[in-house]
Design a protein around this motif. Structure first.
Motif, PDB file in Angstrom:
ATOM      1  N   VAL A  94       0.826  -1.211   0.000  1.00  0.00           N
ATOM      2  CA  VAL A  94       0.000   0.000   0.000  1.00  0.00           C
ATOM      3  C   VAL A  94       0.863   1.266   0.000  1.00  0.00           C
ATOM      4  N   PRO A  95       1.938   1.361   0.800  1.00  0.00           N
ATOM      5  CA  PRO A  95       2.771   2.567   0.729  1.00  0.00           C
ATOM      6  C   PRO A  95       3.351   2.808  -0.675  1.00  0.00           C
ATOM      7  N   THR A  96       3.748   1.753  -1.359  1.00  0.00           N
ATOM      8  CA  THR A  96       4.271   1.903  -2.720  1.00  0.00           C
ATOM      9  C   THR A  96       3.164   2.320  -3.679  1.00  0.00           C
ATOM     10  N   ILE A  97       1.985   1.749  -3.522  1.00  0.00           N
ATOM     11  CA  ILE A  97       0.841   2.153  -4.344  1.00  0.00           C
ATOM     12  C   ILE A  97       0.581   3.643  -4.158  1.00  0.00           C
ATOM     13  N   LEU A  98       0.544   4.101  -2.920  1.00  0.00           N
ATOM     14  CA  LEU A  98       0.274   5.516  -2.647  1.00  0.00           C
ATOM     15  C   LEU A  98       1.379   6.415  -3.188  1.00  0.00           C
ATOM     16  N   ASP A  99       2.622   5.958  -3.152  1.00  0.00           N
ATOM     17  CA  ASP A  99       3.722   6.727  -3.723  1.00  0.00           C
ATOM     18  C   ASP A  99       3.532   6.893  -5.229  1.00  0.00           C
ATOM     19  N   LEU A 100       3.130   5.837  -5.913  1.00  0.00           N
ATOM     20  CA  LEU A 100       2.887   5.910  -7.356  1.00  0.00           C
ATOM     21  C   LEU A 100       1.685   6.797  -7.679  1.00  0.00           C
ATOM     22  N   VAL A 101       0.662   6.750  -6.841  1.00  0.00           N
ATOM     23  CA  VAL A 101      -0.505   7.621  -7.030  1.00  0.00           C
ATOM     24  C   VAL A 101      -0.082   9.079  -6.883  1.00  0.00           C
ATOM     25  N   GLN A 102       0.695   9.359  -5.856  1.00  0.00           N
ATOM     26  CA  GLN A 102       1.088  10.737  -5.574  1.00  0.00           C
ATOM     27  C   GLN A 102       2.046  11.297  -6.621  1.00  0.00           C
ATOM     28  N   HIS A 103       3.010  10.505  -7.057  1.00  0.00           N
ATOM     29  CA  HIS A 103       4.082  11.036  -7.895  1.00  0.00           C
ATOM     30  C   HIS A 103       3.980  10.684  -9.375  1.00  0.00           C
TER      31      HIS A 103
END
Length: 168
Positions: A94-103
């Motif tokens: 989930v943290p990696t998913i959110l990083d990809l969503v954000q950036h």
């Protein structure tokens, strides 16, 4: 799987499948949201306007691979509507998913709790997925084949109280 083979005594699972060897007790129903980076415009809020299943299907998503419960829920709900997800990347974390969503400009399908627990709530906008409302059920899973003792009963009671306090 760990529960079935005895590696754990109980587990919290999302929308688990019924099996003869596993007992599932629903604890909480959580709506799912389409998650994107928060627009830079002034006044943008965490929760935006609802989206349809068709809009979710038309969006490039970063989602967990099968058999992750969120992926299975999304795939089955879209299939019932005659739709299919546009999967850009399959990521388990989930943290990696959110990083990809954000950036990287992708979107994800997650619970509001996942966004709030990320520590970066201000960077995201979530949009409720409506009609039919997409939601995941948090369940307590226990073995139907092994007896529960006093320690396990107390542990389960503690976990249930923490879930209730965490999502109140």
């Amino acid at each position: 799987e760990w529960l079935a083979v005895g590696r754990v005594d109980f587990a919290l699972v999302y929308s688990g499948s019924a099996l003869p060897s596993i007992e599932l007790e629903p604890l909480r129903v959580e709506p799912m949201y389409l998650v994107g980076a928060r627009p830079a415009k002034a006044g943008a809020r965490l929760v935006g306007a609802p989206v349809s299943l068709a809009q979710v299907a038309a969006t490039e998503l970063v989602i967990p691979p099968r058999p992750h419960s969120i992926r299975m829920l999304l795939d089955s709900t879209l299939a019932e509507a005659g739709l299919k997800a546009r999967v850009a990347l399959e990521i388990e974390s989930v943290p990696t998913i959110l990083d990809l969503v954000q950036h990287e400009g992708f979107h994800a399908v997650l619970t509001l709790n996942a966004i709030r627990r990320s520590g970066n709530e201000a960077r995201f906008q979530v949009r409720p997925i409506g009609r039919p409302r997409l939601s995941a059920t948090l369940r307590l899973a226990t073995s139907a084949q092994r007896p529960t003792g006093p320690l396990m009963e107390q542990s389960i009671a503690l976990v249930k109280s923490l879930v209730a306090a965490h999502w109140s």
